[in-house]
Design an enzyme around this catalytic site. Structure first.
Site, PDB file in Angstrom:
ATOM      1  N   HIS A 161       0.797  -1.215   0.000  1.00  0.00           N
ATOM      2  CA  HIS A 161       0.000   0.000   0.000  1.00  0.00           C
ATOM      3  C   HIS A 161       0.838   1.277   0.000  1.00  0.00           C
ATOM      4  O   HIS A 161       0.326   2.360   0.283  1.00  0.00           O
ATOM      5  CB  HIS A 161      -0.955   0.014   1.195  1.00  0.00           C
TER       6      HIS A 161
ATOM      7  N   PHE B  72      -7.860   7.206  -3.878  1.00  0.00           N
ATOM      8  CA  PHE B  72      -7.451   5.806  -3.755  1.00  0.00           C
ATOM      9  C   PHE B  72      -8.679   4.918  -3.611  1.00  0.00           C
ATOM     10  O   PHE B  72      -9.708   5.331  -3.081  1.00  0.00           O
ATOM     11  CB  PHE B  72      -6.567   5.619  -2.514  1.00  0.00           C
TER      12      PHE B  72
ATOM     13  N   ILE C 296       0.761   6.922   0.241  1.00  0.00           N
ATOM     14  CA  ILE C 296       0.249   5.774   1.001  1.00  0.00           C
ATOM     15  C   ILE C 296      -1.240   5.613   0.713  1.00  0.00           C
ATOM     16  O   ILE C 296      -1.992   6.595   0.774  1.00  0.00           O
ATOM     17  CB  ILE C 296       0.426   6.002   2.524  1.00  0.00           C
ATOM     18  N   CYS C 297      -1.643   4.404   0.424  1.00  0.00           N
ATOM     19  CA  CYS C 297      -3.062   4.133   0.229  1.00  0.00           C
ATOM     20  C   CYS C 297      -3.619   3.557   1.522  1.00  0.00           C
ATOM     21  O   CYS C 297      -3.499   2.365   1.785  1.00  0.00           O
ATOM     22  CB  CYS C 297      -3.243   3.150  -0.929  1.00  0.00           C
ATOM     23  N   ALA C 298      -4.154   4.420   2.375  1.00  0.00           N
ATOM     24  CA  ALA C 298      -4.718   3.970   3.653  1.00  0.00           C
ATOM     25  C   ALA C 298      -6.015   4.735   3.885  1.00  0.00           C
ATOM     26  O   ALA C 298      -6.028   5.967   3.813  1.00  0.00           O
ATOM     27  CB  ALA C 298      -3.734   4.223   4.793  1.00  0.00           C
TER      28      ALA C 298
END
Lengths: 292, 153
Positions: free
Chosen positions: B85, B146, B92-94
């Protein structure tokens, strides 16, 4: 996103009676009504302020008439004939319920014939909500700036603030149109709503459905959703918030469910003393402020 | 009246100075209320044992109502951790940095969440769309929509 409610939402909120086959046929028609309604809401809200000036309900009527949406036209006629002549549009950004009820409540506070008492009462209720936040594990660091601003806003109804004279409806409108102002109110109301649900799990746990998937959610997941901006409110949030603040709200649900009269849902069932109810106008997926 | 962001960040910073950061997190710089840097390290056994990364937070005037822009720093020899991620440009893909952000979260809470995101990683690899994303990525990760298809983050 504000326009994501569906027919199930409305049925749940307004029609507790059994769902029959006949109703299903009606629902088919309803989904068409719903689509039309979504388009009307989207067309008229695109770039407006967070809260608009008072407009006559006849304006809304003409918009639905232009779209050939007779169900809504009939319902709006009923409202007009029963003394609800005006409304204020609230931006459909997913926070419309909180912004609408916050604005409407402060309007009531300003209009209260015994403002001093109303402000003192509201401040003590506010203090109780801070205790509620604390008890449900929200850190002081998280809520205190929002709390302090809510407190200052309530006091402003009766005492000048930072060189500005006491709060008028126009001043309130200016405050709410500034995102920095009204988002503070929205966030505080969201925190209190989530904490009230957490503190009354047994009352709510069977009703915490995801607004899109309709799946039952856990209390922490549901409450996390409530605390984030831009996430729409359902019946659960309205009940929780009104109970926490001891607010009386009457919601006019439009959308083809009532044959003759508009179905006003009163929250709570027995009103809290001291405050006139605020009126909200609900169309599937969206809340505006309704005025008598 | 100071902006709500300045008031809140002032308090968070005071708490960091008086109580310290959580284990494995260290404040590098917080000279203003716009950009803060932390180092982040996963404690105990993990794919990232002994590795130290730098996290950058950028705040706008609506923090904590709006989320901070958070990414790993990749300048001066620093690198983004290799994680499904985390893109090689540091983005950051969160979900907590996007649609699940809420004002209840704080800077240290974000650090701890990202630390546990690294700690739970089983296989060091970049996101499948890394090259494509990095080529077109905006400077500010908040401008990226995202898709959070993995809830285990």
């Amino acid at each position: 996103m504000s326009q994501s409610g569906n027919t199930a939402d409305v049925n749940q909120a307004t029609a507790p009676e059994e769902h029959s086959l006949k109703d299903d046929l009606k629902d088919l028609q309803f989904s068409e009504v719903y689509d039309l309604n979504q388009r009307t809401i989207e067309d008229t809200y695109a770039d407006g302020p967070l809260i608009q000036d008072v407009a006559p309900l006849s304006l809304l009527r003409s918009e639905y008439e232009a779209n050939d949406n007779h169900v809504f036209v009939k319902e709006i006629d009923w409202l007009i004939n029963n003394g609800y002549h005006d409304f204020r549009r609230v931006k459909g950004d997913g926070d419309c319920f909180y912004r609408a009820i916050g604005f409407a409540f402060f309007t009531r506070l300003i209009q209260n014939p015994d403002k001093d008492l109303a402000v003192v009462t509201t401040l003590s209720t506010l203090m109780a909500t801070a205790n509620l936040l604390e008890e449900t594990g929200i850190e002081k660091l998280v809520y205190e700036d929002f709390y302090t601003e809510m407190e200052a806003l309530i006091r402003w109804v009766v005492v000048p603030r930072e060189g500005k004279s006491i709060l008028t409806i126009d001043g309130l409108l200016e405050y709410f149109r500034d995102p920095e102002g009204s988002n503070v109110v929205v966030v505080y109301l969201r925190l209190v709503t989530a904490s009230y649900i957490k503190a009354h799990v047994e009352d709510f746990e069977n009703f915490l459905f995801h607004p899109e998937t309709r799946e039952l959610m856990s209390v922490p997941d549901y409450c996390n959703r409530v605390m984030g901006l831009g996430k729409e409110a359902d019946h659960v949030e309205i009940m929780a918030l009104c109970d926490a603040f001891r607010w009386n709200v009457e919601v006019a649900y439009l959308g083809g469910h009532s044959k003759d009269a508009i179905n006003f849902v009163k929250i709570p069932d027995a009103p809290y003393p001291g405050f006139d109810p605020v009126f909200l106008l609900y169309r599937p997926g969206h809340y505006d402020i309704l005025l008598k | 009246m100071a902006s709500i962001a300045a008031r809140r960040l002032g308090k968070e910073l005071k708490e960091i100075h008086s109580e310290g950061c959580p284990v494995g997190i260290n404040l590098v710089k917080a000279d203003d209320f716009e950009t803060w840097w932390f180092t982040i390290e996963v404690m105990g056994e993990s794919e990232y044992k002994g590795e130290v990364y730098t996290l950058q937070f950028r705040f706008d005037g609506q923090y904590p109502i709006s989320s901070p822009a958070v990414q790993f720093v990749i300048t001066d020899g620093r690198q983004a951790p290799i994680h499904p991620h985390v893109y090689s440009n540091g983005h950051i893909c969160a979900s907590i940095l996007g649609n699940e952000w809420s004002p209840v979260l704080s800077v240290t809470a974000v650090c701890v969440t990202l630390q546990s995101m690294l700690a739970s990683c089983k296989k060091k690899e970049r996101p499948a769309d890394n090259d494509r994303y990095v080529r077109h990525a905006p400077d500010n990760p908040k401008k990226t929509q995202f898709h959070y298809d993995d809830d285990t983050v």
